[in-house]
Design a protein around this motif. Structure first.
Motif, PDB file in Angstrom:
ATOM      1  N   ASP A   1       0.851  -1.187   0.000  1.00 14.50           N
ATOM      2  CA  ASP A   1       0.000   0.000   0.000  1.00 14.50           C
ATOM      3  C   ASP A   1       0.892   1.244   0.000  1.00 14.50           C
ATOM      4  N   ILE A   2       0.786   2.039  -1.025  1.00 12.18           N
ATOM      5  CA  ILE A   2       1.675   3.198  -1.170  1.00 12.18           C
ATOM      6  C   ILE A   2       1.473   4.213  -0.034  1.00 12.18           C
TER       7      ILE A   2
ATOM      8  N   VAL B   1      -6.023   4.053  -6.099  1.00  6.70           N
ATOM      9  CA  VAL B   1      -4.954   4.595  -5.269  1.00  6.70           C
ATOM     10  C   VAL B   1      -5.276   6.026  -4.822  1.00  6.70           C
TER      11      VAL B   1
ATOM     12  N   GLY C   1      -4.853   0.948 -13.691  1.00  7.49           N
ATOM     13  CA  GLY C   1      -6.033   0.458 -12.982  1.00  7.49           C
ATOM     14  C   GLY C   1      -7.285   0.799 -13.778  1.00  7.49           C
ATOM     15  N   ALA C   2      -8.071   1.708 -13.231  1.00  2.13           N
ATOM     16  CA  ALA C   2      -9.324   2.099 -13.889  1.00  2.13           C
ATOM     17  C   ALA C   2      -9.083   2.654 -15.296  1.00  2.13           C
TER      18      ALA C   2
ATOM     19  N   SER D   1      -2.113   4.843 -14.393  1.00  4.55           N
ATOM     20  CA  SER D   1      -2.990   4.551 -15.551  1.00  4.55           C
ATOM     21  C   SER D   1      -3.341   3.079 -15.738  1.00  4.55           C
TER      22      SER D   1
HETATM   23  P1  ADP Z   1      -5.650   4.905 -12.850  1.00  8.55           P
HETATM   24  O1  ADP Z   1      -7.005   5.572 -12.876  1.00  8.55           O
HETATM   25  O2  ADP Z   1      -4.507   5.868 -13.148  1.00  8.55           O
HETATM   26  O3  ADP Z   1      -5.605   3.667 -13.666  1.00  8.55           O
HETATM   27  P2  ADP Z   1      -5.965   3.380 -10.347  1.00  8.55           P
HETATM   28  O4  ADP Z   1      -5.905   3.906  -8.959  1.00  8.55           O
HETATM   29  O5  ADP Z   1      -7.259   2.829 -10.825  1.00  8.55           O
HETATM   30  O6  ADP Z   1      -5.414   4.560 -11.286  1.00  8.55           O
HETATM   31  O7  ADP Z   1      -4.872   2.252 -10.501  1.00  8.55           O
HETATM   32  C1  ADP Z   1      -3.491   2.498 -10.568  1.00  8.55           C
HETATM   33  C2  ADP Z   1      -2.763   1.369  -9.861  1.00  8.55           C
HETATM   34  O8  ADP Z   1      -2.776   1.611  -8.453  1.00  8.55           O
HETATM   35  C3  ADP Z   1      -3.378  -0.009 -10.057  1.00  8.55           C
HETATM   36  O9  ADP Z   1      -2.326  -0.932 -10.312  1.00  8.55           O
HETATM   37  C4  ADP Z   1      -4.010  -0.293  -8.702  1.00  8.55           C
HETATM   38  O10 ADP Z   1      -4.035  -1.688  -8.428  1.00  8.55           O
HETATM   39  C5  ADP Z   1      -3.031   0.395  -7.784  1.00  8.55           C
HETATM   40  N1  ADP Z   1      -3.467   0.702  -6.409  1.00  8.55           N
HETATM   41  C6  ADP Z   1      -4.715   0.809  -5.894  1.00  8.55           C
HETATM   42  N2  ADP Z   1      -4.660   1.120  -4.584  1.00  8.55           N
HETATM   43  C7  ADP Z   1      -3.342   1.203  -4.252  1.00  8.55           C
HETATM   44  C8  ADP Z   1      -2.613   1.462  -3.054  1.00  8.55           C
HETATM   45  N3  ADP Z   1      -3.240   1.730  -1.892  1.00  8.55           N
HETATM   46  N4  ADP Z   1      -1.247   1.458  -3.101  1.00  8.55           N
HETATM   47  C9  ADP Z   1      -0.607   1.198  -4.255  1.00  8.55           C
HETATM   48  N5  ADP Z   1      -1.226   0.961  -5.421  1.00  8.55           N
HETATM   49  C10 ADP Z   1      -2.568   0.944  -5.418  1.00  8.55           C
END
Ligand code: ADP
Length: 169
Positions: A8-9, A31, A117-118, A115
């Protein structure tokens, strides 16, 4: 110097964590949602003052309740099949984050996979762009001493480890 970690970042104890934000900077899912929850309501208030961020750019705020001092909000492209300038926009995100890190004397930073994820950007292609821009900045004399790429899933972690190995580290 460049390290892939899984987790978790929001827990990273670094000078700055990078957010995969949307152009409004007012919070979202993934994230972005996790960072806003962990940083507390003052982060949203500062983001509202910033007034948005175009795709491919980045803006710096305080980290508030996070262990990290700063958040650098980067707006990656939505994947539209690859012919809509997505590669260059994603590279531009990383370059703008790395430039802000230099300007604010940041020594340690943690990136999520922007970019992928969603927004649907293919992970291998995004990872290659991320690591290329990070290594370019280091070659060009970035002051960064510790750079973490934080992967949320096992699958993303494996991709990052495999592609990092091709960069000779
Ligand atoms: P985007 O809209 O830019 O695609 P997202 O948040 O949907 O952004 O996803 C970007 C990445 O962050 C994905 O690989 C997702 O699994 C990851 N992610 C989601 N929550 C966390 C977190 N708490 N810490 C690190 N990475 C995360």
């Amino acid at each position: 110097m460049v390290e892939i970690v899984q987790g978790d970042i929001t827990a990273m104890k670094v000078d700055a964590i990078v957010n995969a934000a949307n152009p409004s900077l007012l919070g979202g899912g993934g994230v972005d949602g996790a960072i806003h929850r962990a940083a507390g309501p003052r982060l949203k208030a500062e983001c509202a003052m910033v007034g948005g961020c175009p795709t491919g750019s980045a803006k710096l705020t305080e980290g508030y309740d996070l262990p990290a001092r700063f958040v650098i909000h980067a707006v990656g492209p939505v994947w539209r099949g690859g012919d809509a300038g997505e590669d260059e926009l994603l590279a531009s995100c990383y370059r703008n984050v790395l430039r802000l890190a230099q300007e604010h004397r940041i020594d340690s930073i943690a990136f999520p996979s922007i970019s992928t994820g969603a927004y649907g950007f293919p992970i291998e292609r995004a990872c290659g762009i991320a690591l290329s821009e990070i290594f370019r900045a280091l070659d060009e004399g970035s002051r960064l001493k510790q750079i973490y790429c934080v992967c949320f899933s096992d699958a993303d972690f494996e991709v990052y480890e495999r592609i990092l190995a091709t960069f000779g580290e």
